[in-house]
Design a protein around this motif. Structure first.
Motif, mmCIF file in Angstrom:
data_model
loop_
_atom_site.group_PDB
_atom_site.id
_atom_site.type_symbol
_atom_site.label_atom_id
_atom_site.label_comp_id
_atom_site.label_asym_id
_atom_site.label_seq_id
_atom_site.Cartn_x
_atom_site.Cartn_y
_atom_site.Cartn_z
ATOM 1 N N LYS A 46 -6.869 -4.130 -6.925
ATOM 2 C CA LYS A 46 -5.576 -3.547 -6.567
ATOM 3 C C LYS A 46 -4.423 -4.136 -7.390
ATOM 4 C CE LYS A 46 -6.844 -2.395 -1.797
ATOM 5 N NZ LYS A 46 -7.952 -1.642 -2.237
ATOM 6 N N THR A 55 -0.487 -5.336 3.054
ATOM 7 C CA THR A 55 -1.554 -6.214 3.508
ATOM 8 C C THR A 55 -1.304 -7.594 2.925
ATOM 9 O OG1 THR A 55 -3.949 -6.382 3.799
ATOM 10 C CG2 THR A 55 -3.149 -5.795 1.589
ATOM 11 N N TRP A 101 -5.016 -4.227 7.639
ATOM 12 C CA TRP A 101 -6.135 -4.953 7.044
ATOM 13 C C TRP A 101 -7.203 -4.007 6.506
ATOM 14 C CZ3 TRP A 101 -4.495 -9.511 6.158
ATOM 15 C CH2 TRP A 101 -3.589 -10.126 7.037
ATOM 16 N N ASP A 102 -7.004 -2.715 6.691
ATOM 17 C CA ASP A 102 -7.962 -1.733 6.231
ATOM 18 C C ASP A 102 -7.250 -0.724 5.359
ATOM 19 O OD1 ASP A 102 -10.487 -0.542 6.062
ATOM 20 O OD2 ASP A 102 -9.995 0.884 7.657
ATOM 21 N N PRO A 103 -7.536 -0.585 4.119
ATOM 22 C CA PRO A 103 -8.632 -1.238 3.406
ATOM 23 C C PRO A 103 -8.264 -2.680 3.057
ATOM 24 C CG PRO A 103 -7.425 0.173 1.909
ATOM 25 C CD PRO A 103 -6.821 0.364 3.264
ATOM 26 N N PRO A 104 -9.269 -3.544 3.022
ATOM 27 C CA PRO A 104 -8.984 -4.936 2.676
ATOM 28 C C PRO A 104 -8.545 -5.065 1.219
ATOM 29 C CG PRO A 104 -11.345 -4.581 2.887
ATOM 30 C CD PRO A 104 -10.682 -3.303 3.294
ATOM 31 N N TRP A 105 -7.729 -6.067 0.962
ATOM 32 C CA TRP A 105 -7.237 -6.300 -0.396
ATOM 33 C C TRP A 105 -8.365 -6.855 -1.253
ATOM 34 C CZ3 TRP A 105 -6.967 -10.680 -3.473
ATOM 35 C CH2 TRP A 105 -6.223 -10.542 -4.649
ATOM 36 N N ASP A 106 -8.403 -6.433 -2.505
ATOM 37 C CA ASP A 106 -9.292 -7.056 -3.488
ATOM 38 C C ASP A 106 -8.564 -7.085 -4.831
ATOM 39 O OD1 ASP A 106 -9.570 -4.544 -4.714
ATOM 40 O OD2 ASP A 106 -11.462 -4.122 -3.708
ATOM 41 N N TYR A 118 0.813 -1.210 0.000
ATOM 42 C CA TYR A 118 0.000 0.000 0.000
ATOM 43 C C TYR A 118 0.850 1.265 0.000
ATOM 44 C CZ TYR A 118 -4.273 -2.692 0.960
ATOM 45 O OH TYR A 118 -5.337 -3.545 0.889
#
Length: 165
Positions: free
Chosen positions: A153, A110, A145-150, A95
């Protein structure tokens, strides 16, 4: 010794010697005394402090395009997720990368899920690899963990590698 008349070939005279005096030894009367180990260490320390104090001119190595920053990114691209054949940088797990003026590096990252099997080892590997980049003083890794990975990205290269394009 050469004896020569105008039209004759030169003739050489050879002198044989049974003994010759040894050549004189070189002497240096004004030689300085050798420096002690402590003096030598102090001289080297002064040189090293001056060498380490010198900073690169004109370019900030901690910004994109700088040697340290680019070296950190290259090191991150050599670390692969064990379950997905893509490096963690292109996978979108990194990140942020911050390099301080003192060359301390902070990596914010993350994982794909909190239950990832490498949750305990991956941050340590990132810290070791980034810490080994030339010019990096030290490295700290923040696992968030915030924002969660998706999957959004991921880089275009990663998507292409996984057949998602």
């Amino acid at each position: 010794m050469i004896d020569q008349t105008h039209d004759e070939k030169p003739t050489f005279t050879v002198e044989e010697v049974s003994a010759a005096p040894p050549p004189s030894r070189a002497r240096v009367d004004d030689a300085e005394l050798p420096e002690s180990a402590a003096e030598k260490l102090e001289r080297k320390r002064d040189y090293l402090e001056g060498f380490l104090a010198e900073k690169p001119q004109g370019e900030n190595p901690g910004e994109p395009g700088g040697a340290i920053y680019d070296g950190v990114i290259a090191a991150l691209k050599e670390i692969y997720d064990p379950e997905i054949p893509v490096n963690i940088y292109d996978l979108g797990l990194i990140y942020g990368v911050e390099v301080s003026p003192e060359a301390s590096v902070m990596v914010t990252m993350t994982l794909t899920t909190p239950h990832c099997p490498v949750a305990e080892s991956m941050p340590g590997e990132v810290e070791l690899r980034v810490g080994a980049v030339p010019g990096v003083r030290d490295c700290e890794v923040a696992l968030v963990w915030d924002p969660p990975w998706d999957m959004a990205k991921m880089s275009e290269e990663a998507k292409l590698e996984l057949g998602m394009l």
